[in-house]
Scaffold this active site. Structure first.
Site, mmCIF file in Angstrom:
data_model
loop_
_atom_site.group_PDB
_atom_site.id
_atom_site.type_symbol
_atom_site.label_atom_id
_atom_site.label_comp_id
_atom_site.label_asym_id
_atom_site.label_seq_id
_atom_site.Cartn_x
_atom_site.Cartn_y
_atom_site.Cartn_z
ATOM 1 N N THR A 92 11.716 -54.338 -35.341
ATOM 2 C CA THR A 92 12.570 -53.169 -35.594
ATOM 3 C C THR A 92 11.647 -51.999 -35.957
ATOM 4 O O THR A 92 11.629 -51.536 -37.093
ATOM 5 C CB THR A 92 13.551 -53.445 -36.752
ATOM 6 N N ALA A 227 10.133 -50.887 -50.681
ATOM 7 C CA ALA A 227 9.863 -49.551 -51.222
ATOM 8 C C ALA A 227 9.260 -49.658 -52.628
ATOM 9 O O ALA A 227 8.306 -48.960 -52.966
ATOM 10 C CB ALA A 227 11.149 -48.732 -51.246
ATOM 11 N N CYS A 278 5.207 -53.203 -42.091
ATOM 12 C CA CYS A 278 6.526 -52.959 -42.680
ATOM 13 C C CYS A 278 6.628 -51.881 -43.759
ATOM 14 O O CYS A 278 7.621 -51.165 -43.782
ATOM 15 C CB CYS A 278 7.081 -54.271 -43.216
ATOM 16 N N GLN A 280 5.335 -48.893 -44.527
ATOM 17 C CA GLN A 280 5.572 -47.507 -44.108
ATOM 18 C C GLN A 280 6.865 -47.401 -43.296
ATOM 19 O O GLN A 280 7.696 -46.530 -43.533
ATOM 20 C CB GLN A 280 4.377 -47.001 -43.299
ATOM 21 N N LYS A 281 7.030 -48.315 -42.356
ATOM 22 C CA LYS A 281 8.225 -48.290 -41.499
ATOM 23 C C LYS A 281 9.504 -48.366 -42.322
ATOM 24 O O LYS A 281 10.452 -47.615 -42.104
ATOM 25 C CB LYS A 281 8.120 -49.464 -40.510
ATOM 26 N N PHE A 340 -5.200 -55.565 -41.975
ATOM 27 C CA PHE A 340 -4.542 -54.744 -43.014
ATOM 28 C C PHE A 340 -4.607 -55.396 -44.391
ATOM 29 O O PHE A 340 -4.406 -54.741 -45.403
ATOM 30 C CB PHE A 340 -3.105 -54.389 -42.623
ATOM 31 N N ARG A 348 -1.654 -54.220 -37.670
ATOM 32 C CA ARG A 348 -0.610 -53.201 -37.563
ATOM 33 C C ARG A 348 -0.646 -52.286 -38.792
ATOM 34 O O ARG A 348 -0.611 -52.748 -39.918
ATOM 35 C CB ARG A 348 0.769 -53.870 -37.398
ATOM 36 N N ARG A 451 -11.760 -51.695 -51.724
ATOM 37 C CA ARG A 451 -10.862 -52.728 -52.254
ATOM 38 C C ARG A 451 -11.280 -53.165 -53.651
ATOM 39 O O ARG A 451 -10.642 -54.057 -54.228
ATOM 40 C CB ARG A 451 -10.861 -53.949 -51.321
#
Ligand code: NAD
Ligand code: UGA
Length: 473
Positions: A92, A227, A278, A280-281, A340, A348, A451
Site C-alpha cells: 500500500t 506515528a 512504512c 514515512q509512508k 535501513f 526501502r 548509529r
C-alpha cells in the site's frame, strides 16, 4: 460462514505475508495455509532453498511447515476461492500521481485484490486487512466485495488485523507478539468473524494478548502506532542536534529520560534517520487523512516528524562535508551499511540512500559495504535520484555510477579512504580491526558514526577523528 477455519489464503507473499503466514502454518497444523502472489519469481523463491527475503529464523520456520500445511502458489484464484479466511497483505505505497500524490496511500493493489476475491468466491469468507490502510478502508472494500460478487448467498465479513512485526525481528515478534489486534463490526456476524480469527491466533498467543476493537479503531491504531514510534526517533534526533550545539551527550540524555517508566527506554537511539517502507509512508498517510478532514494543526504536528527525519539526514551530510575541510570532491568515502536497519537486506526508504545521494552531490567517491544488500540493489537504488535537495541534471546517473563501488569486504572498502560513515547498526561493524583499517586509510582519517554503535574513545586513541551523533567531539 465456516465456524472453524480449515483453509487460509494470503494475498501478497512479501515481507509481511510470507513470514506471518509461515508462523500461522507452523502453529496451526490443522489449517492449510497458502500464500499467493502475482509475482511468480517471488513465489518460486519462497519454494526454493533461497527465500526472497532475509530474516533471522525465517528459514527454519518455513522449512518446518512448507509442504506440510504451508504452500506458496501463483494460482491466486483457486486458493482464494477455496479459503475460509483471506488475508490481504499487498503493498500500500504512497501515491505518486493524481489526487493526494506524495501523501495518500495507493490502494490500487488492495482494490484489485478485493475485486478478484469477489469474482472467485463461491462460499462466504472472512476478508482480513493485514496491509496497513487508511482508516475507513474496510467500508470501501466492503462495497467493492459486495457489488462484484454475482452470488447473493456469498457473505463477506471484513476484519482489520494490522501487523506490528518489525523487520530483522519478525520471527520473534510473530512468535511472541506484544499484542494481536482484531477489529470487526459490532454486529452478530462481525463478532462471530472476530471469534474465528481469534481461534487461529489462540493456537499460540495468550488470550489476554489478543485485543479486539471496532474496525475503525483497529485501522487507526496501526497508523498511530507507527506515528508514535517514528515520533520518538524524531524527538531524540532533534535533541541530538541540540546536544551537538551544547556539549551534552544524547546517549546520556536518552538513558536519563528512558529510566522514567512513563517514557521508557526503547526506541530512543539517535540515528542518521529512520528508514523502512512504512514509517514515512504511514505518517504521510495520516497527515493526508487529517488534511482531508480539515484537521490542519494535527496534520502539521505529524508532518513535522517526517521533516525532522529529512533534516537529520541532511545534517549528517553537511557535517561530513564541513568536518572534511568543506570539500569531499574526489575523496573516497567508505559507507558501512546500506540496509535501513540491521538484520535485513531491505533498503526501502533507507537513510543510507539519501546520505549517499548527498555525498555524491558533492562529488565524493563512495565505496559501499553491506553484509546483506546485493550490489545490484545498491546500484539500482542509487541510480534513482530522489534526494529532496538533489539538483536534477547536475550529475547524470552514469557519472554517479562511476563514483560508486560496492565491495564484499569491509577492509577493502576502507583501503585509501578518507572517512568511514556508519549508516546501519550491523553488529559486525563493532568487531572490526580498526587499527588495521586506520593504517590503510588516508590521514586524517575520519569516522562519522550515524548509529552511535562504535567505541569512540578507542577509535580516538587509534588516531581517528570521530564525529558521533549528538555527542561532544
Ligand atoms: P511487499 O511489497 O513486500 O509485498 C506485497 C506483495 O503483494 C508483493 O509481492 C506483490 O506482488 C503482491 N501483490 C500486490 N497486488 C497483488 C494482487 N492483486 N494479487 C496478488 N499479489 C499481489 O510489501 P510488505 O512489506 O509485505 O507490506 C505489505 C503491507 O503490510 C503494507 O501495507 C505494509 O504497510 C504493511 N506492513 C509492512 C511491514 C513490514 O515490515 N514490511 C510491517 C507491518 C505492516
Ligand atoms: C516498524 C515498526 O517497528 C513495526 O512495529 C511496524 O509493524 C513496521 O514498522 C511497519 O509497519 O512496517 P520496521 O520499520 O521494520 O518496523 O523497523 P524498526 O525497528 O521500527 O526501525 C525503523 C527505522 O527506525 C530503522 O531505520 C531503524 O534503524 C530506526 N530506528 C529505530 C532508530 O533510528 N532509532 C531507534 O531507536 C529505533
Amino acid at each position: 460462514m465456516s465456524p472453524r477455519c480449515k483453509k487460509i489464503a494470503c494475498i501478497g507473499a512479501g515481507y509481511v505475508g510470507g513470514p506471518t503466514m509461515a508462523m500461522v502454518a507452523l502453529k496451526c497444523p490443522d489449517i492449510e495455509v497458502v500464500v499467493v502472489d502475482i509475482n511468480e519469481v517471488r513465489i518460486k523463491a519462497w519454494n526454493s532453498e533461497e527465500l526472497p527475503i532475509y530474516e533471522p529464523g525465517l528459514d527454519d520456520v518455513v522449512k518446518a511447515a512448507r509442504g506440510r500445511n504451508l504452500f506458496f502458489s501463483s494460482d491466486v484464484k483457486r486458493h482464494v476461492g477455496e479459503a475460509d479466511i483471506v488475508f490481504v497483505s499487498v503493498n500500500t505505497p504512497t501515491k505518486t500521481r493524481g489526487v493526494g500524490a506524495g501523501k495518500a496511500a495507493d490502494l490500487a493493489y488492495w482494490e484489485g485484490a478485493a475485486r478478484m476475491i469477489a469474482s472467485v468466491s463461491k462460499t462466504s469468507k472472512i476478508v482480513v486487512e493485514k496491509s496497513t490502510v487508511p482508516v475507513k478502508t474496510a467500508e470501501a472494500i466492503e462495497k467493492v466485495l459486495r457489488r462484484n460478487c454475482s452470488d447473493p448467498a456469498v457473505q463477506f465479513e471484513i476484519l482489520s488485523n494490522p501487523e506490528f512485526l518489525a523487520e530483522g525481528t519478525a520471527i520473534e515478534d510473530l512468535e511472541r507478539p506484544d499484542r494481536v489486534l482484531i477489529g470487526g463490526k459490532e454486529t452478530p456476524s462481525g463478532r462471530s468473524a472476530v471469534e474465528v480469527l481469534k481461534s487461529v491466533y489462540e493456537h499460540w498467543v495468550p488470550a489476554e494478548r489478543i485485543l479486539t476493537a471496532n474496525l475503525w479503531s483497529a485501522e487507526l491504531s496501526k497508523l498511530t502506532a507507527n506515528a508514535f514510534l517514528a515520533q520518538r526517533i524524531s524527538s531524540i534526533n532533534s535533541i541530538s542536534a541540540l546536544c551537538e550545539a551544547t556539549g551534552a551527550d544524547v546517549g546520556q540524555v536518552a538513558h536519563s529520560i528512558g529510566t522514567d517508566s512513563r517514557i521508557g527506554g526503547k526506541f530512543l537511539n539517535a540515528s542518521v534517520g529512520f528508514g523502512g517502507s512504512c514509517f514515512q509512508k504511514d505518517i504521510l498517510n495520516l497527515v493526508y487523512i487529517c488534511e482531508t478532514l480539515g484537521l490542519k494543526q494535527v496534520a502539521d504536528y505529524w508532518a513535522s516528524v517526517v521533516s525532522i527525519n529529512d533534516y537529520q539526514k541532511q545534517r549528517f551530510v553537511e557535517r561530513v562535508i564541513e568536518a572534511m575541510f568543506n570539500t569531499i570532491s574526489g575523496k573516497k568515502i567508505t559507507v558501512l551499511g546500506f540496509a535501513f536497519k540491521k538484520d535485513t537486506g531491505d533498503t526501502r526508504e533507507t537513510p543510507a540512500l539519501d546520505v549517499c545521494q548527498g555525498l555524491l552531490q558533492d562529488n565524493a567517491r563512495l565505496y559501499i559495504y553491506d553484509p546483506k544488500v546485493t550490489e545490484n540493489q545498491i546500484h539500482a537504488d542509487l541510480a534513482t535520484p530522489k534526494f529532496e535537495w538533489d539538483h536534477p541534471g547536475s550529475r547524470t546517473p552514469s557519472r554517479k555510477q562511476d563514483s560508486i563501488k560496492v565491495l564484499q569486504d569491509p577492509y577493502e572498502a576502507a583501503q585509501d579512504s578518507h572517512a568511514l560513515c556508519v549508516l546501519t547498526e550491523w553488529d559486525e561493524f563493532k568487531k572490526y580491526d580498526y587499527e588495521r583499517i586506520y593504517d590503510s586509510m588516508m590521514k586524517p582519517a575520519f569516522v562519522f558514526d550515524g548509529r552511535n554503535i562504535l567505541d569512540h574513545e578507542r577509535l580516538r586513541k587509534i588516531g581517528f577523528i570521530v564525529y558521533a551523533l549528538g555527542k561532544p567531539l
